[in-house]
Write a protein that holds these residues in place. Structure first.
Motif, PDB file in Angstrom:
ATOM      1  N   ILE A  85      -5.956  -1.005   6.599  1.00  0.00           N
ATOM      2  CA  ILE A  85      -5.023  -1.913   5.926  1.00  0.00           C
ATOM      3  C   ILE A  85      -4.834  -3.160   6.777  1.00  0.00           C
ATOM      4  O   ILE A  85      -4.951  -4.290   6.299  1.00  0.00           O
ATOM      5  CB  ILE A  85      -3.671  -1.217   5.657  1.00  0.00           C
ATOM      6  CG1 ILE A  85      -3.845  -0.130   4.592  1.00  0.00           C
ATOM      7  CG2 ILE A  85      -2.612  -2.235   5.236  1.00  0.00           C
ATOM      8  CD1 ILE A  85      -2.649   0.791   4.437  1.00  0.00           C
ATOM      9  N   HIS A  86      -4.540  -2.963   8.065  1.00  0.00           N
ATOM     10  CA  HIS A  86      -4.290  -4.091   8.967  1.00  0.00           C
ATOM     11  C   HIS A  86      -5.499  -5.002   9.124  1.00  0.00           C
ATOM     12  O   HIS A  86      -5.356  -6.222   9.210  1.00  0.00           O
ATOM     13  CB  HIS A  86      -3.839  -3.593  10.341  1.00  0.00           C
ATOM     14  CG  HIS A  86      -2.453  -3.041  10.333  1.00  0.00           C
ATOM     15  ND1 HIS A  86      -2.000  -2.179  11.303  1.00  0.00           N
ATOM     16  CD2 HIS A  86      -1.417  -3.202   9.473  1.00  0.00           C
ATOM     17  CE1 HIS A  86      -0.754  -1.855  11.048  1.00  0.00           C
ATOM     18  NE2 HIS A  86      -0.375  -2.451   9.942  1.00  0.00           N
ATOM     19  N   SER A  87      -6.685  -4.425   9.170  1.00  0.00           N
ATOM     20  CA  SER A  87      -7.889  -5.238   9.364  1.00  0.00           C
ATOM     21  C   SER A  87      -8.284  -5.990   8.092  1.00  0.00           C
ATOM     22  O   SER A  87      -9.077  -6.929   8.151  1.00  0.00           O
ATOM     23  CB  SER A  87      -9.060  -4.355   9.806  1.00  0.00           C
ATOM     24  OG  SER A  87      -9.542  -3.583   8.715  1.00  0.00           O
ATOM     25  N   GLU A  93     -13.907   5.316   0.111  1.00  0.00           N
ATOM     26  CA  GLU A  93     -14.259   5.600   1.506  1.00  0.00           C
ATOM     27  C   GLU A  93     -13.534   4.644   2.448  1.00  0.00           C
ATOM     28  O   GLU A  93     -13.252   3.503   2.107  1.00  0.00           O
ATOM     29  CB  GLU A  93     -15.762   5.539   1.736  1.00  0.00           C
ATOM     30  CG  GLU A  93     -16.416   4.213   1.412  1.00  0.00           C
ATOM     31  CD  GLU A  93     -17.920   4.277   1.601  1.00  0.00           C
ATOM     32  OE1 GLU A  93     -18.413   3.575   2.499  1.00  0.00           O
ATOM     33  OE2 GLU A  93     -18.573   5.020   0.866  1.00  0.00           O
ATOM     34  N   ILE A  94     -13.214   5.178   3.612  1.00  0.00           N
ATOM     35  CA  ILE A  94     -12.603   4.424   4.701  1.00  0.00           C
ATOM     36  C   ILE A  94     -13.315   4.886   5.968  1.00  0.00           C
ATOM     37  O   ILE A  94     -13.473   6.094   6.193  1.00  0.00           O
ATOM     38  CB  ILE A  94     -11.084   4.686   4.821  1.00  0.00           C
ATOM     39  CG1 ILE A  94     -10.352   4.239   3.548  1.00  0.00           C
ATOM     40  CG2 ILE A  94     -10.501   3.980   6.043  1.00  0.00           C
ATOM     41  CD1 ILE A  94      -8.877   4.594   3.523  1.00  0.00           C
ATOM     42  N   GLU A  95     -13.718   3.951   6.771  1.00  0.00           N
ATOM     43  CA  GLU A  95     -14.451   4.296   7.981  1.00  0.00           C
ATOM     44  C   GLU A  95     -13.666   5.288   8.835  1.00  0.00           C
ATOM     45  O   GLU A  95     -12.474   5.118   9.064  1.00  0.00           O
ATOM     46  CB  GLU A  95     -14.748   3.018   8.788  1.00  0.00           C
ATOM     47  CG  GLU A  95     -15.706   3.237   9.925  1.00  0.00           C
ATOM     48  CD  GLU A  95     -16.113   1.931  10.611  1.00  0.00           C
ATOM     49  OE1 GLU A  95     -17.199   1.934  11.215  1.00  0.00           O
ATOM     50  OE2 GLU A  95     -15.360   0.942  10.545  1.00  0.00           O
ATOM     51  N   TYR A  96     -14.359   6.340   9.298  1.00  0.00           N
ATOM     52  CA  TYR A  96     -13.835   7.395  10.166  1.00  0.00           C
ATOM     53  C   TYR A  96     -12.830   8.334   9.485  1.00  0.00           C
ATOM     54  O   TYR A  96     -12.138   9.100  10.157  1.00  0.00           O
ATOM     55  CB  TYR A  96     -13.195   6.820  11.437  1.00  0.00           C
ATOM     56  CG  TYR A  96     -14.136   5.945  12.217  1.00  0.00           C
ATOM     57  CD1 TYR A  96     -15.303   6.456  12.778  1.00  0.00           C
ATOM     58  CD2 TYR A  96     -13.871   4.583  12.371  1.00  0.00           C
ATOM     59  CE1 TYR A  96     -16.177   5.636  13.472  1.00  0.00           C
ATOM     60  CE2 TYR A  96     -14.740   3.758  13.075  1.00  0.00           C
ATOM     61  CZ  TYR A  96     -15.882   4.286  13.622  1.00  0.00           C
ATOM     62  OH  TYR A  96     -16.744   3.486  14.318  1.00  0.00           O
ATOM     63  N   TRP A 129       0.845  -1.193   0.000  1.00  0.00           N
ATOM     64  CA  TRP A 129       0.000   0.000   0.000  1.00  0.00           C
ATOM     65  C   TRP A 129       0.879   1.242   0.000  1.00  0.00           C
ATOM     66  O   TRP A 129       1.903   1.282   0.683  1.00  0.00           O
ATOM     67  CB  TRP A 129      -0.883   0.021   1.247  1.00  0.00           C
ATOM     68  CG  TRP A 129      -1.762  -1.184   1.368  1.00  0.00           C
ATOM     69  CD1 TRP A 129      -1.461  -2.366   1.986  1.00  0.00           C
ATOM     70  CD2 TRP A 129      -3.076  -1.348   0.838  1.00  0.00           C
ATOM     71  NE1 TRP A 129      -2.504  -3.240   1.869  1.00  0.00           N
ATOM     72  CE2 TRP A 129      -3.519  -2.644   1.173  1.00  0.00           C
ATOM     73  CE3 TRP A 129      -3.916  -0.516   0.118  1.00  0.00           C
ATOM     74  CZ2 TRP A 129      -4.766  -3.120   0.810  1.00  0.00           C
ATOM     75  CZ3 TRP A 129      -5.161  -0.990  -0.235  1.00  0.00           C
ATOM     76  CH2 TRP A 129      -5.576  -2.284   0.106  1.00  0.00           C
ATOM     77  N   LEU A 130       0.462   2.253  -0.734  1.00  0.00           N
ATOM     78  CA  LEU A 130       1.078   3.572  -0.661  1.00  0.00           C
ATOM     79  C   LEU A 130       0.145   4.434   0.174  1.00  0.00           C
ATOM     80  O   LEU A 130      -1.041   4.540  -0.130  1.00  0.00           O
ATOM     81  CB  LEU A 130       1.225   4.190  -2.055  1.00  0.00           C
ATOM     82  CG  LEU A 130       2.141   3.469  -3.037  1.00  0.00           C
ATOM     83  CD1 LEU A 130       2.059   4.127  -4.411  1.00  0.00           C
ATOM     84  CD2 LEU A 130       3.566   3.480  -2.534  1.00  0.00           C
ATOM     85  N   LYS A 177      -6.292   5.704  11.016  1.00  0.00           N
ATOM     86  CA  LYS A 177      -7.481   4.969  10.557  1.00  0.00           C
ATOM     87  C   LYS A 177      -7.215   4.280   9.215  1.00  0.00           C
ATOM     88  O   LYS A 177      -7.704   3.167   8.977  1.00  0.00           O
ATOM     89  CB  LYS A 177      -8.701   5.893  10.455  1.00  0.00           C
ATOM     90  CG  LYS A 177      -9.196   6.374  11.798  1.00  0.00           C
ATOM     91  CD  LYS A 177      -9.618   5.203  12.660  1.00  0.00           C
ATOM     92  CE  LYS A 177     -10.106   5.652  14.022  1.00  0.00           C
ATOM     93  NZ  LYS A 177     -10.333   4.533  14.936  1.00  0.00           N
ATOM     94  N   ILE A 178      -6.455   4.923   8.343  1.00  0.00           N
ATOM     95  CA  ILE A 178      -6.090   4.299   7.073  1.00  0.00           C
ATOM     96  C   ILE A 178      -5.235   3.061   7.330  1.00  0.00           C
ATOM     97  O   ILE A 178      -5.481   1.986   6.761  1.00  0.00           O
ATOM     98  CB  ILE A 178      -5.362   5.303   6.159  1.00  0.00           C
ATOM     99  CG1 ILE A 178      -6.332   6.416   5.744  1.00  0.00           C
ATOM    100  CG2 ILE A 178      -4.764   4.601   4.946  1.00  0.00           C
ATOM    101  CD1 ILE A 178      -5.659   7.619   5.088  1.00  0.00           C
ATOM    102  N   ILE A 179      -4.267   3.182   8.205  1.00  0.00           N
ATOM    103  CA  ILE A 179      -3.404   2.040   8.547  1.00  0.00           C
ATOM    104  C   ILE A 179      -4.230   0.948   9.218  1.00  0.00           C
ATOM    105  O   ILE A 179      -4.043  -0.244   8.939  1.00  0.00           O
ATOM    106  CB  ILE A 179      -2.222   2.488   9.449  1.00  0.00           C
ATOM    107  CG1 ILE A 179      -1.352   3.524   8.724  1.00  0.00           C
ATOM    108  CG2 ILE A 179      -1.396   1.291   9.898  1.00  0.00           C
ATOM    109  CD1 ILE A 179      -0.734   3.066   7.421  1.00  0.00           C
TER     110      ILE A 179
END
Length: 166
Positions: free
Chosen positions: A82-84, A105-108, A53-54, A77-79
């Motif tokens: 990715i982890h989840s 979209e990404i939650e939060y 991921w960038l 939150k972006i990281i």
């Protein structure tokens, strides 16, 4: 592999500093040609099913002096996404010039910050900066185009195809 070879930007963090790209994120410390490291990375990622991921943790909303750093809680939150693994199932759209797939979209995380053009008030300045950055990537990558890797140079062609188109 294109972005791994091109490396990240260093410098430019203070007024007047020149921003450069550093092959493999540390050209001063590598012994082999950067494309060799990219091929090794790709092989290991395929072997182990890893994703790459960038993540923009830098400036948003304008160049230095008019924009600001992306807020740390959003980066976290972006990281987290990715982890989840939730980003693996997200909807994406492709950016112009660099052709990167960005989540819509990404939650939060406010959706407008995910696509950099949305954060710039001056869309013309954004486009000019985007094209300037693409030129920097293209010029920086020229030093790697003569080194052929992969069967019938297939890997080299794939890497070059991932570069900016403008």
């Amino acid at each position: 592999m294109y972005h791994f070879i091109s490396g990240g930007s260093h410098g430019g963090r203070s007024r007047g500093a020149k921003s450069n790209l550093s092959a493999c994120f540390g050209v001063a410390f590598i012994m082999l040609h950067p494309t060799k490291y990219a091929a090794m990375l790709a092989e290991k990622m395929q072997k182990h099913g890893a994703t790459g991921w960038l993540v923009n943790t830098g400036w948003s909303g304008g160049s230095y002096g008019s924009g600001s750093r992306i807020r740390l809680p959003y980066t976290r939150k972006i990281i987290d996404a990715i982890h989840s693994g939730s980003l693996l199932n997200a909807n994406y759209k492709k950016t112009e010039v660099f052709g990167l797939e960005i989540p819509t979209e990404i939650e939060y995380v406010p959706s407008e910050i995910l696509d950099p053009i949305n954060t710039w008030n001056d869309k013309k300045a954004y486009k000019e900066t985007l094209l300037k950055l693409a030129g920097l990537f293209k010029n920086s990558f020229e030093t790697f185009t003569n080194y052929k890797i992969g069967k019938d140079n297939k890997l080299t062609e794939e890497i070059l195809a991932a570069g900016p188109i403008f």
